[in-house]
Design a protein around this motif. Structure first.
Motif, short mmCIF file in Angstrom:
data_model
loop_
_atom_site.label_atom_id
_atom_site.label_comp_id
_atom_site.label_asym_id
_atom_site.label_seq_id
_atom_site.Cartn_x
_atom_site.Cartn_y
_atom_site.Cartn_z
N ASP A 178 0.80 -1.38 0.09
CA ASP A 178 0.04 -0.15 -0.16
C ASP A 178 0.90 1.23 -0.01
O ASP A 178 2.10 1.31 0.79
N LEU A 179 0.36 2.39 -0.66
CA LEU A 179 1.01 3.46 -0.86
C LEU A 179 -0.06 4.70 -0.71
O LEU A 179 -1.10 4.48 -1.18
N PRO A 180 0.33 5.83 -0.25
CA PRO A 180 -0.48 6.91 -0.26
C PRO A 180 -0.95 7.26 -1.40
O PRO A 180 0.04 7.48 -2.33
N GLY A 181 -2.19 7.60 -1.91
CA GLY A 181 -2.70 8.08 -3.18
C GLY A 181 -3.11 9.27 -3.39
O GLY A 181 -3.57 9.95 -2.42
N PRO A 186 5.80 8.90 -1.49
CA PRO A 186 6.76 8.03 -0.72
C PRO A 186 5.96 7.58 0.67
O PRO A 186 5.14 8.24 1.18
N PRO A 187 6.10 6.25 0.91
CA PRO A 187 5.31 5.86 2.13
C PRO A 187 6.01 6.52 3.39
O PRO A 187 7.09 7.03 3.15
N SER A 188 5.39 6.43 4.68
CA SER A 188 6.07 6.87 5.91
C SER A 188 7.21 6.07 6.22
O SER A 188 7.14 4.86 5.97
N PRO A 189 8.20 6.29 7.18
CA PRO A 189 9.13 5.61 7.45
C PRO A 189 8.77 4.39 8.19
O PRO A 189 9.27 3.26 8.25
#
Length: 307
Positions: free
Chosen positions: A255-258, A293-296
């Motif tokens: 999953d990625l933020p979209g 980018p995803p979170s750390p």
């Protein structure tokens, strides 16, 4: 979610039968998967044979067959000739795209890649403040090669001072090659599905590179593979084992933020290729939709893909 099928055992035969990809060894079936579920078939092993019917069936579904060398890097790809219904018109706009537009697009890609690298470092607890400064220095076309400057900082911080990125080497470099092959296949498929030609890049322009555009668009996604390689090596895995292959293949479903909520890596790749096609149509840089980018914490969570 579409699947990446990896063929890594010697002496197997691949064929199509009643809508399935069938794998045989010594004339006995050892596995099958619905052809409609296949995104790409990646062949690493020796003595692999396949039927023409299978290659045709994959191409009809837009799936790729990727042949790899001993270093797990792709050396050949079989891809469909028929793509998007507006393929001819879209390729014309792609070919006719102005140099200023291509340079602006490359700037956006480089900026996105550096932001992803920063997220990968932060997931390891490493400060990435310098990467924010590098982002601000990227100009149209990246004439100062800030991308390379970022890489020189990035690899030692991520992998250690002794690491050297060498495409022809084994060990961790082999892991990276394999992971990038997965993503390269995904981007090539997305490019073709969007009606674009993979050999016409916005930055990469090597005459011998039939997948220049896929190699342009893969750049922001690379830190996903880098992060997974770090996590695998932390567990003592320094070769392309079945465990590593499963972990890398699982990246396409991460999953990625979209724009409108959560998407997947596969969905982000498709959206990127489609938005690039719109950029070529309109000439507007604002139409490009690069993956966020995803979170750390989300990057650190990739470890759950390791069996």
């Amino acid at each position: 979610m579409e699947r990446i099928v990896d063929i890594s055992t010697d002496g197997q035969h691949l064929s199509a039968y009643r809508g399935f990809l069938v794998v045989n060894k010594d004339r006995e079936e050892i596995g099958r998967i619905p052809l409609d579920d296949v995104a790409a078939v990646i062949v690493h092993a020796h003595g692999i044979t396949w039927s023409t019917n299978l290659v045709v069936a994959l191409a009809e579904r837009g799936a790729l067959m990727v042949l790899c060398g001993s270093n797990h890097a792709p050396v050949a790809v079989c891809m469909p000739l028929d793509g998007h219904h507006g393929q001819n018109a879209r390729m014309r706009t792609q070919w006719d795209a102005s140099k200023p537009l291509a340079k602006q697009l490359w700037r956006e890609v480089v900026v996105s890649k550096i932001r992803w690298q920063a997220a990968a470092l932060e997931a390891r607890g490493v400060s990435a403040d310098a990467f924010d400064m590098l982002v601000r220095r990227v100009r149209s076309g990246d004439p100062d090669n800030v991308e390379a400057q970022a890489a020189r900082r990035y690899w030692p911080l991520l992998m250690g001072q002794d690491f050297r990125r060498d495409r022809a080497a084994g060990g961790v470099n082999g892991l990276l090659n394999y992971g990038y092959t997965i993503l390269r296949s995904l981007l090539a498929r997305s490019v073709v599905a969007a009606g674009l030609h993979p050999s016409i890049g916005i930055h990469h322009a090597n005459r011998g590179n039939a997948f220049a555009l896929a190699d342009d668009l893969i750049e922001p996604f690379r830190p996903l593979v880098d992060t997974m390689a770090v996590q695998l090596t932390a567990r003592g895995c320094r070769e392309v084992t079945p465990e590593a292959k499963r972990a890398f293949a699982g990246l396409i479903a991460v999953d990625l933020p979209g724009e409108n909520g959560t998407t997947t890596v596969s969905g982000a790749a498709i959206r990127l290729a489609q938005s690039l096609s719109h950029c070529f149509d309109t000439g507007k840089i604002s139409d490009i939709v690069l993956p966020r980018p995803p979170s750390p914490i989300e990057l650190a969570g990739l470890e759950t893909l390791i069996a």
